[in-house]
Scaffold this motif. Structure first.
Motif, short mmCIF file in Angstrom:
data_model
loop_
_atom_site.label_atom_id
_atom_site.label_comp_id
_atom_site.label_asym_id
_atom_site.label_seq_id
_atom_site.Cartn_x
_atom_site.Cartn_y
_atom_site.Cartn_z
N ARG A 7 -4.64 -5.28 4.61
CA ARG A 7 -6.01 -4.76 4.59
C ARG A 7 -6.36 -4.38 3.16
O ARG A 7 -5.52 -3.81 2.46
CB ARG A 7 -6.16 -3.53 5.48
CG ARG A 7 -6.15 -3.85 6.95
CD ARG A 7 -6.57 -2.65 7.80
NE ARG A 7 -6.04 -2.87 9.13
CZ ARG A 7 -4.97 -2.27 9.63
NH1 ARG A 7 -4.31 -1.38 8.94
NH2 ARG A 7 -4.56 -2.55 10.85
N ASP B 30 0.50 3.83 1.84
CA ASP B 30 0.74 4.30 3.21
C ASP B 30 1.52 3.27 4.04
O ASP B 30 1.48 3.30 5.27
CB ASP B 30 -0.57 4.66 3.90
CG ASP B 30 -1.51 3.47 4.04
OD1 ASP B 30 -1.28 2.41 3.40
OD2 ASP B 30 -2.52 3.59 4.77
N TYR B 31 2.26 2.40 3.39
CA TYR B 31 3.03 1.33 4.01
C TYR B 31 4.03 1.87 5.04
O TYR B 31 4.64 2.92 4.84
CB TYR B 31 3.78 0.59 2.91
CG TYR B 31 4.65 -0.56 3.33
CD1 TYR B 31 4.09 -1.73 3.83
CD2 TYR B 31 6.03 -0.50 3.19
CE1 TYR B 31 4.89 -2.81 4.19
CE2 TYR B 31 6.83 -1.58 3.53
CZ TYR B 31 6.25 -2.73 4.03
OH TYR B 31 7.05 -3.80 4.37
N ARG C 179 -0.04 -3.21 4.52
CA ARG C 179 -0.03 -1.86 5.11
C ARG C 179 1.16 -1.64 6.03
O ARG C 179 1.61 -0.51 6.21
CB ARG C 179 -1.31 -1.62 5.93
CG ARG C 179 -2.58 -1.81 5.17
CD ARG C 179 -2.75 -0.73 4.15
NE ARG C 179 -3.89 -1.03 3.29
CZ ARG C 179 -4.39 -0.19 2.43
NH1 ARG C 179 -3.87 1.01 2.29
NH2 ARG C 179 -5.40 -0.53 1.67
N GLN C 180 1.64 -2.73 6.64
CA GLN C 180 2.73 -2.60 7.62
C GLN C 180 3.49 -3.91 7.71
O GLN C 180 2.91 -4.98 7.60
CB GLN C 180 2.12 -2.26 8.97
CG GLN C 180 3.12 -2.23 10.10
CD GLN C 180 2.44 -1.81 11.39
OE1 GLN C 180 2.27 -0.63 11.63
NE2 GLN C 180 2.06 -2.77 12.20
N ALA D 41 0.83 -1.21 0.00
CA ALA D 41 0.00 0.00 0.00
C ALA D 41 0.86 1.26 0.00
O ALA D 41 2.00 1.25 0.47
CB ALA D 41 -0.91 0.00 1.23
#
Length: 122
Positions: free
Chosen positions: A106, A40-41, A111-112, A38
């Motif tokens: 997600r 916004d990773y 995302r992380q 993503a």
């Protein structure tokens, strides 16, 4: 409330996404990794404190030149959005290590990722 089969399918899909991303790193397939991660990773490891996607691709993604091989040992989804990956790698120097990562998926994208470095193995 989601049905158990739907939840199981989502957890399997999350595990497949994380495995595909790890395999894209091993193969240095940047295009695939970019699609799976993503915008916004956030990436955290003992050497990187909550860096973003651009910094990850600049600092971390191109590090396979130091590896002789890397093998995924386990990919385990949790009951939530997290997926654990255990892998082993061998440096060109012959030293071998094992690490664990947990990635949060997600909406079909990672995302992380948090990396937990393991010790040297014999």
């Amino acid at each position: 409330m989601p049905q158990p089969n739907a939840e199981r399918a989502q957890h399997t899909e999350n595990a497949d996404i994380v495995r595909a991303c790890m395999e894209s790193y091993i193969a240095q397939d940047r295009d695939t990794a970019l699609r799976l991660i993503a915008d916004d990773y956030a990436f955290t490891s003992p050497q990187d404190e909550h860096i973003g996607k651009d910094a990850f691709f600049e600092r971390c993604f191109p590090t396979t030149e130091r590896l002789r091989r890397q093998k995924i040992l386990q990919v385990l989804p949790t009951s939530g959005d997290d997926v654990f990956v255990m892998y082993e790698y061998e440096l060109k120097t012959g030293e071998r290590y094992r690490n664990v990562e947990v990635s949060t998926v997600r909406e079909g994208r990672i995302r992380q990722t948090q990396v937990f470095f393991g010790g040297r193995i014999g």
